[in-house]
Write a protein that holds these residues in place. Structure first.
Motif, PDB file in Angstrom:
ATOM      1  N   TRP A 194      49.716  44.471  83.228  1.00  0.00           N
ATOM      2  CA  TRP A 194      50.010  45.832  82.826  1.00  0.00           C
ATOM      3  C   TRP A 194      49.519  46.053  81.413  1.00  0.00           C
ATOM      4  CZ3 TRP A 194      55.871  45.649  84.388  1.00  0.00           C
ATOM      5  CH2 TRP A 194      55.966  45.585  85.791  1.00  0.00           C
ATOM      6  N   LEU A 195      49.010  47.226  81.161  1.00  0.00           N
ATOM      7  CA  LEU A 195      48.626  47.630  79.811  1.00  0.00           C
ATOM      8  C   LEU A 195      49.345  48.930  79.483  1.00  0.00           C
ATOM      9  CD1 LEU A 195      44.761  47.021  79.786  1.00  0.00           C
ATOM     10  CD2 LEU A 195      46.481  45.707  78.557  1.00  0.00           C
ATOM     11  N   GLY A 196      49.734  49.076  78.227  1.00  0.00           N
ATOM     12  CA  GLY A 196      50.391  50.300  77.788  1.00  0.00           C
ATOM     13  C   GLY A 196      49.986  50.648  76.371  1.00  0.00           C
ATOM     14  N   LEU A 197      50.635  51.650  75.815  1.00  0.00           N
ATOM     15  CA  LEU A 197      50.345  52.091  74.450  1.00  0.00           C
ATOM     16  C   LEU A 197      51.616  52.663  73.839  1.00  0.00           C
ATOM     17  CD1 LEU A 197      48.303  52.754  72.146  1.00  0.00           C
ATOM     18  CD2 LEU A 197      47.993  54.990  73.259  1.00  0.00           C
ATOM     19  N   SER A 198      51.896  52.238  72.621  1.00  0.00           N
ATOM     20  CA  SER A 198      53.035  52.757  71.881  1.00  0.00           C
ATOM     21  C   SER A 198      52.574  53.141  70.477  1.00  0.00           C
ATOM     22  CB  SER A 198      54.150  51.704  71.803  1.00  0.00           C
ATOM     23  OG  SER A 198      55.254  52.187  71.068  1.00  0.00           O
ATOM     24  N   THR A 199      52.861  54.377  70.057  1.00  0.00           N
ATOM     25  CA  THR A 199      52.461  54.848  68.725  1.00  0.00           C
ATOM     26  C   THR A 199      53.678  55.415  68.000  1.00  0.00           C
ATOM     27  OG1 THR A 199      51.834  57.001  69.624  1.00  0.00           O
ATOM     28  CG2 THR A 199      50.099  55.340  69.453  1.00  0.00           C
ATOM     29  N   PRO A 200      54.546  54.557  67.469  1.00  0.00           N
ATOM     30  CA  PRO A 200      55.757  55.034  66.794  1.00  0.00           C
ATOM     31  C   PRO A 200      55.468  55.568  65.394  1.00  0.00           C
ATOM     32  CG  PRO A 200      55.620  52.664  66.641  1.00  0.00           C
ATOM     33  CD  PRO A 200      54.456  53.098  67.506  1.00  0.00           C
ATOM     34  N   VAL A 201      56.285  56.526  64.957  1.00  0.00           N
ATOM     35  CA  VAL A 201      56.222  57.076  63.595  1.00  0.00           C
ATOM     36  C   VAL A 201      57.651  57.236  63.090  1.00  0.00           C
ATOM     37  CG1 VAL A 201      55.490  58.966  62.108  1.00  0.00           C
ATOM     38  CG2 VAL A 201      54.098  58.341  64.097  1.00  0.00           C
ATOM     39  N   ARG A 202      57.927  56.666  61.927  1.00  0.00           N
ATOM     40  CA  ARG A 202      59.255  56.796  61.320  1.00  0.00           C
ATOM     41  C   ARG A 202      59.112  57.258  59.870  1.00  0.00           C
ATOM     42  NH1 ARG A 202      62.078  51.416  60.956  1.00  0.00           N
ATOM     43  NH2 ARG A 202      62.770  51.786  63.097  1.00  0.00           N
ATOM     44  N   THR A 203      59.835  58.313  59.517  1.00  0.00           N
ATOM     45  CA  THR A 203      59.860  58.823  58.147  1.00  0.00           C
ATOM     46  C   THR A 203      61.269  58.670  57.597  1.00  0.00           C
ATOM     47  OG1 THR A 203      58.132  60.447  58.628  1.00  0.00           O
ATOM     48  CG2 THR A 203      59.474  60.818  56.669  1.00  0.00           C
ATOM     49  N   THR A 204      61.391  57.958  56.466  1.00  0.00           N
ATOM     50  CA  THR A 204      62.692  57.785  55.828  1.00  0.00           C
ATOM     51  C   THR A 204      62.648  58.289  54.396  1.00  0.00           C
ATOM     52  OG1 THR A 204      62.064  55.494  55.302  1.00  0.00           O
ATOM     53  CG2 THR A 204      63.459  55.838  57.235  1.00  0.00           C
ATOM     54  N   PHE A 205      63.825  58.662  53.893  1.00  0.00           N
ATOM     55  CA  PHE A 205      63.933  59.223  52.550  1.00  0.00           C
ATOM     56  C   PHE A 205      65.172  58.653  51.887  1.00  0.00           C
ATOM     57  CE2 PHE A 205      64.916  62.343  49.301  1.00  0.00           C
ATOM     58  CZ  PHE A 205      63.661  62.662  48.796  1.00  0.00           C
ATOM     59  N   ASN A 206      64.999  58.124  50.668  1.00  0.00           N
ATOM     60  CA  ASN A 206      66.131  57.626  49.896  1.00  0.00           C
ATOM     61  C   ASN A 206      66.820  58.785  49.195  1.00  0.00           C
ATOM     62  OD1 ASN A 206      64.740  54.651  49.911  1.00  0.00           O
ATOM     63  ND2 ASN A 206      66.916  54.563  49.316  1.00  0.00           N
ATOM     64  N   LEU A 207      67.995  59.188  49.687  1.00  0.00           N
ATOM     65  CA  LEU A 207      68.779  60.227  49.024  1.00  0.00           C
ATOM     66  C   LEU A 207      69.290  59.742  47.679  1.00  0.00           C
ATOM     67  CD1 LEU A 207      70.832  61.399  52.127  1.00  0.00           C
ATOM     68  CD2 LEU A 207      68.680  62.330  51.268  1.00  0.00           C
ATOM     69  N   ALA A 208      69.530  58.462  47.578  1.00  0.00           N
ATOM     70  CA  ALA A 208      69.911  57.759  46.357  1.00  0.00           C
ATOM     71  C   ALA A 208      69.307  56.370  46.477  1.00  0.00           C
ATOM     72  CB  ALA A 208      71.434  57.697  46.218  1.00  0.00           C
ATOM     73  N   PRO A 209      69.265  55.577  45.401  1.00  0.00           N
ATOM     74  CA  PRO A 209      68.657  54.250  45.498  1.00  0.00           C
ATOM     75  C   PRO A 209      69.252  53.371  46.593  1.00  0.00           C
ATOM     76  CG  PRO A 209      68.951  54.839  43.200  1.00  0.00           C
ATOM     77  CD  PRO A 209      69.606  55.931  43.995  1.00  0.00           C
ATOM     78  N   SER A 210      70.523  53.608  46.953  1.00  0.00           N
ATOM     79  CA  SER A 210      71.175  52.765  47.946  1.00  0.00           C
ATOM     80  C   SER A 210      71.346  53.434  49.305  1.00  0.00           C
ATOM     81  CB  SER A 210      72.554  52.322  47.434  1.00  0.00           C
ATOM     82  OG  SER A 210      72.436  51.524  46.280  1.00  0.00           O
ATOM     83  N   VAL A 211      71.036  54.722  49.433  1.00  0.00           N
ATOM     84  CA  VAL A 211      71.301  55.461  50.663  1.00  0.00           C
ATOM     85  C   VAL A 211      69.991  56.037  51.196  1.00  0.00           C
ATOM     86  CG1 VAL A 211      72.568  57.359  51.735  1.00  0.00           C
ATOM     87  CG2 VAL A 211      73.611  56.047  49.869  1.00  0.00           C
ATOM     88  N   PHE A 212      69.724  55.823  52.479  1.00  0.00           N
ATOM     89  CA  PHE A 212      68.499  56.360  53.071  1.00  0.00           C
ATOM     90  C   PHE A 212      68.790  56.908  54.464  1.00  0.00           C
ATOM     91  CE2 PHE A 212      68.703  51.802  53.841  1.00  0.00           C
ATOM     92  CZ  PHE A 212      68.484  51.690  55.202  1.00  0.00           C
ATOM     93  N   LEU A 213      68.016  57.934  54.834  1.00  0.00           N
ATOM     94  CA  LEU A 213      68.082  58.548  56.156  1.00  0.00           C
ATOM     95  C   LEU A 213      66.664  58.726  56.669  1.00  0.00           C
ATOM     96  CD1 LEU A 213      70.761  61.367  55.634  1.00  0.00           C
ATOM     97  CD2 LEU A 213      71.073  59.197  56.850  1.00  0.00           C
ATOM     98  N   GLY A 214      66.516  58.714  57.983  1.00  0.00           N
ATOM     99  CA  GLY A 214      65.181  58.862  58.530  1.00  0.00           C
ATOM    100  C   GLY A 214      65.182  59.419  59.933  1.00  0.00           C
TER     101      GLY A 214
END
Length: 290
Positions: A194-214
């Motif tokens: 079997w052959l497939g393809l996966s093209t993931p994209v993740r964008t994250t942002f540090n709201l503070a130096p210790s806290v991040f969301l994405g």
């Protein structure tokens, strides 16, 4: 204050400040760039002589690790599968996993590791597939590129044993508190080719130096020769980074709909599939080893 006394105070203050600066500099050098930094500023590959104990999701090396319906990440995982179509739904399926492993920074540009504790808790208890991975990175000022190879063993509970290999090119872009991870990966099932393809994209942002969301999405083609096997996933990631002694600890949690939008749904399925989702949570401990 007379001149000799003033000179003595000035010299003493200079030595104290200089000593503090030297201590901070040495501490920063020992921690190595990227190990103690905020999430958005880390390189694609782990720092030299670093060890990550992977008990949670979100690490760059595990982004887009998809093998058909099998999606692998670290930590505790709850998967709910229920596919809707024309007012009806497939039988509801609930699966609990616990996955743990390690990641080593061999050099600044080479890393390797494995999730070698893959425990399925329910509906049947047992061992699942082991995942091994490695990355060769190429570092630039704001962008890192890489070559990543992964290997997944057959499930210990699966009689139809299939060996999986996955190769591809990951990329990481950093701009202050913003980080974008993406890539293109081709999974190969050796027994059935079997052959497939996966093209993931993740964008994250540090709201503070210790806290991040994405947020993350992408495109997944589970199997080139299988009709109706293309989908667009949607998900999110959040976390908190803490320094505990000589270690950096990431507390992370992720939620995703792996097949949220079916690009070419089968005739009996709806295009939107919000009842098929995953929740993953845990922690990752980063340390330097001598």
């Amino acid at each position: 204050m007379n001149a000799p006394a003033l000179r003595r105070w000035t010299l003493g203050l200079t030595l104290v400040v200089g000593g503090c600066s030297l201590t901070v500099t040495s501490h920063a050098q020992y921690r190595r760039p990227g190990l103690g930094g905020q999430w958005s500023q880390r390189n694609l590959t782990a720092p030299t002589n670093s060890l990550a104990i992977v008990l949670g999701p979100g690490q760059a090396v595990l982004l887009g690790q998809r093998y058909g319906e099998d999606i692998i990440d670290g930590g505790a995982e709850y998967t709910h599968r229920e596919y809707r179509g024309h007012g009806a739904a497939s039988p509801e399926e609930e699966i609990w996993f616990g996955r743990a492993g390690v990641l080593f920074g061999l050099t600044d540009d080479w890393e390797a590791g494995a999730l070698f504790v893959p425990i399925q808790i329910s509906p049947d208890f047992g061992m699942n597939s082991i995942l091994a991975y490695g990355t060769r990175g190429f570092r630039f000022e704001d962008v890192d590129l890489g070559i990543r190879l992964s290997f997944k063993t057959p499930s210990f509970q699966d009689e139809d044993t299939v060996l999986w290999f996955r190769g591809g090119v990951p990329v990481s872009y950093r701009a202050g508190p913003l980080r974008v991870d993406a890539g293109a990966f081709v999974p190969v099932a050796f027994r059935h080719w079997w052959l497939g393809l996966s093209t993931p994209v993740r964008t994250t942002f540090n709201l503070a130096p210790s806290v991040f969301l994405g947020v993350e999405s992408g495109f997944d083609w589970a199997r080139f020769t299988l009709p109706h096997s293309t989908s667009v996933p949607i998900g999110g990631l959040g976390g908190y980074t803490a320094v505990v002694g000589g270690a950096v600890v990431d507390l992370t949690a992720a939620f995703s709909w792996p097949t949220f939008w079916l690009v070419d749904p089968a005739p009996d399925l709806d295009r939107l599939q919000p009842r098929a989702y995953r929740v993953t949570f845990g922690l990752v401990v980063h340390k330097l080893v001598k």
